[in-house]
Enzyme design. Structure first.
Site, short mmCIF file in Angstrom:
data_model
loop_
_atom_site.label_atom_id
_atom_site.label_comp_id
_atom_site.label_asym_id
_atom_site.label_seq_id
_atom_site.Cartn_x
_atom_site.Cartn_y
_atom_site.Cartn_z
N ARG A 7 -23.61 -29.76 -41.37
CA ARG A 7 -24.43 -28.56 -41.27
C ARG A 7 -23.55 -27.34 -41.06
O ARG A 7 -22.56 -27.40 -40.33
CB ARG A 7 -25.39 -28.66 -40.08
N VAL A 8 -23.90 -26.26 -41.73
CA VAL A 8 -23.32 -24.95 -41.45
C VAL A 8 -24.47 -24.01 -41.11
O VAL A 8 -25.61 -24.27 -41.47
CB VAL A 8 -22.48 -24.39 -42.63
N SER A 9 -24.16 -22.93 -40.42
CA SER A 9 -25.21 -22.06 -39.89
C SER A 9 -25.79 -21.08 -40.89
O SER A 9 -26.89 -20.60 -40.71
CB SER A 9 -24.68 -21.29 -38.69
N SER A 10 -25.05 -20.75 -41.94
CA SER A 10 -25.58 -19.76 -42.88
C SER A 10 -25.26 -20.13 -44.32
O SER A 10 -24.37 -20.94 -44.59
CB SER A 10 -25.01 -18.37 -42.56
N GLN A 13 -21.61 -19.95 -45.76
CA GLN A 13 -20.57 -20.88 -45.32
C GLN A 13 -20.55 -22.11 -46.23
O GLN A 13 -21.53 -22.43 -46.88
CB GLN A 13 -20.81 -21.30 -43.87
#
Length: 186
Positions: A7-10, A13
């Protein structure tokens, strides 16, 4: 089965580094998402990964903060995995819940991470309070000055059509109705 979750936050990314690390660990199934970790409720791929895990499987993540953002969330995930007989491996922190030391490390790191987030939140709140004491204003600037809002209400009371007033002041319908409903300033 070895199952990976990345998972990445945005959206800007990249998941590439996490996917490469999970693939190198022999993950046969990968779940990926680009979404903030603040709430598990919105992370569909995490829910799918947790649902997919079966007894004897190993869930692998690159870092603990990819999995959970609070101690409560982390404990809930860990308990769910434990009930299902699924182990957890966190690569960067070298946590492996197949061992007693790994389980202890897992819980200690989760507590430290939550403590750190709480400290950051407290510092942020203090900084905002200091800035406000200096007169710094936060939030969106008012669309209209008090004088413009009074004029808008006066024009509306005189029967000027809503669409005309919205276009004249460059405001939306919701802003128009909110300003009309506000009590006039003394």
């Amino acid at each position: 089965m070895r199952i990976g979750y990345a998972r990445v936050s945005s959206q800007g990314q990249s998941l590439d580094a996490q996917i490469a690390a999970l693939t190198a660990q022999g993950c046969e199934k990968l779940f990926e998402e680009k979404r903030s970790g603040a709430s598990r409720a919105g992370r569909a791929a995490l829910r799918e990964a947790l649902d997919f895990c079966r007894e004897g499987d190993v869930l692998i993540v690159t870092r603990l903060d990819r999995l959970a953002r609070s101690m409560f969330d982390l404990q809930e995930i860990a308990q769910g995995l434990e009930r299902k007989g699924v182990d957890l491996v966190v690569l960067d922190q070298r946590i492996d819940t197949t061992t007693p030391a790994g389980r202890l490390t897992f819980h200690l790191l989760g507590a430290v991470a939550e403590f750190e987030r709480d400290l950051i939140a407290a510092r942020r709140s203090e900084g905002i309070a200091r800035a406000m004491a200096r007169g710094v204003k936060f939030g969106r600037r008012a669309k209209l000055t008090p004088a413009q809002a009074r004029q808008l209400r006066a024009d509306h009371a005189q029967g000027v059509p809503r669409r005309t007033l919205m276009a004249r002041h460059g405001i939306s319908k919701s802003t128009f109705y909110r300003l009309i409903a506000e009590a006039p300033s003394p």
